[in-house]
Design a protein around this motif. Structure first.
Motif, mmCIF file in Angstrom:
data_model
loop_
_atom_site.group_PDB
_atom_site.id
_atom_site.type_symbol
_atom_site.label_atom_id
_atom_site.label_comp_id
_atom_site.label_asym_id
_atom_site.label_seq_id
_atom_site.Cartn_x
_atom_site.Cartn_y
_atom_site.Cartn_z
ATOM 1 N N LEU A 125 30.551 21.898 -0.458
ATOM 2 C CA LEU A 125 30.369 23.274 -0.928
ATOM 3 C C LEU A 125 30.666 24.259 0.194
ATOM 4 O O LEU A 125 30.269 24.067 1.340
ATOM 5 C CB LEU A 125 28.941 23.467 -1.441
ATOM 6 N N SER A 131 36.044 20.804 -1.846
ATOM 7 C CA SER A 131 35.225 20.716 -3.062
ATOM 8 C C SER A 131 36.029 20.164 -4.226
ATOM 9 O O SER A 131 35.543 19.324 -4.999
ATOM 10 C CB SER A 131 34.668 22.095 -3.432
ATOM 11 N N ASP A 175 27.585 28.517 -5.123
ATOM 12 C CA ASP A 175 27.234 27.318 -4.356
ATOM 13 C C ASP A 175 25.751 26.967 -4.456
ATOM 14 O O ASP A 175 25.392 25.780 -4.548
ATOM 15 C CB ASP A 175 27.616 27.511 -2.882
ATOM 16 N N ARG A 179 24.395 23.442 -5.749
ATOM 17 C CA ARG A 179 23.598 22.560 -4.897
ATOM 18 C C ARG A 179 22.361 22.060 -5.659
ATOM 19 O O ARG A 179 22.002 20.879 -5.593
ATOM 20 C CB ARG A 179 23.186 23.292 -3.621
#
Length: 207
Positions: A125, A131, A175, A179
């Motif tokens: 990320l 990514s 992000d 996550r």
């Protein structure tokens, strides 16, 4: 349309080999959108007959990587906003379905590898290119653990189309949200929870 090396006909069926050559060339930008492909010229470069080239081009046309106008031209297609939207929707459906099946079927070593690839997605990320590569690696691995079927080649071809169409599309969610999503998906895979895993994967694509 330069720089193609001859194909080693001993490794696989020629049409498959030509398909792989051309699809990688399109994905990696060696063949640009709108560029024309001449089957006779390509066959000469690859040192194969025109028949496997034509078969490969027809296969590429079916998944939208080239467009063919008989007796006029064959050219690489453009990736439009509409193509991206449809590709994201299909990717969400396919990976969601794959993860639903895999969640309860993965062997211990497969589950460990899937979790490693998922962790790599989290680590990537902030870097769009990394990514994308991590997302593709995870998706392909999950698909590789599923039972093969008579539709396997068609599904593999669609994966090629997805890679091309989403090759430069970074994460859809911020992000921080991703996550959290990846952490929850990790827990779902460990718990063998297919419904939660599918929901989380689809959410990654904004679905």
């Amino acid at each position: 349309m330069d720089g193609f090396a001859p194909i080693d006909s001993g490794k696989r069926l020629l049409a498959d080999a030509v398909f792989q050559h051309l699809s990688r060339a399109i994905i990696e930008g060696q063949l640009d959108p709108g560029e024309r492909i001449r089957d006779a010229e390509l066959a000469e470069q690859l040192q194969v007959s025109r028949m496997p080239v034509r078969e490969a081009l027809q296969r590429l046309e079916r998944i939208g990587l080239v467009e063919m106008m008989p007796s006029r031209y064959t050219r690489v297609t453009e990736v439009t906003d509409e193509v991206v939207r449809h590709s994201l929707a299909y990717a969400a459906y396919k990976l969601g379905n794959d993860i639903h099946i895999a969640a309860t079927r993965l062997k211990d070593d497969e589950r460990t590898r899937a979790l490693q690839l998922l962790d790599a997605m989290a680590d990537a990320l902030g870097d769009t290119e990394t990514s994308i590569a991590a997302r593709i690696a995870f998706s392909r691995y999950i698909a590789s653990t599923l039972p093969q079927s008579v539709y396997s080649q068609h599904l593999d071809d669609l994966d090629v189309a997805l890679e091309r169409n989403l090759n430069h599309i970074g994460p859809v969610l911020p992000d921080d949200e991703l996550r959290e999503n990846y952490a929850a998906l990790r827990e779902a895979l460990v718990a063998r929870d297919p419904n939660t895993a599918e929901r989380l994967v689809r959410a990654q694509f904004g679905r």
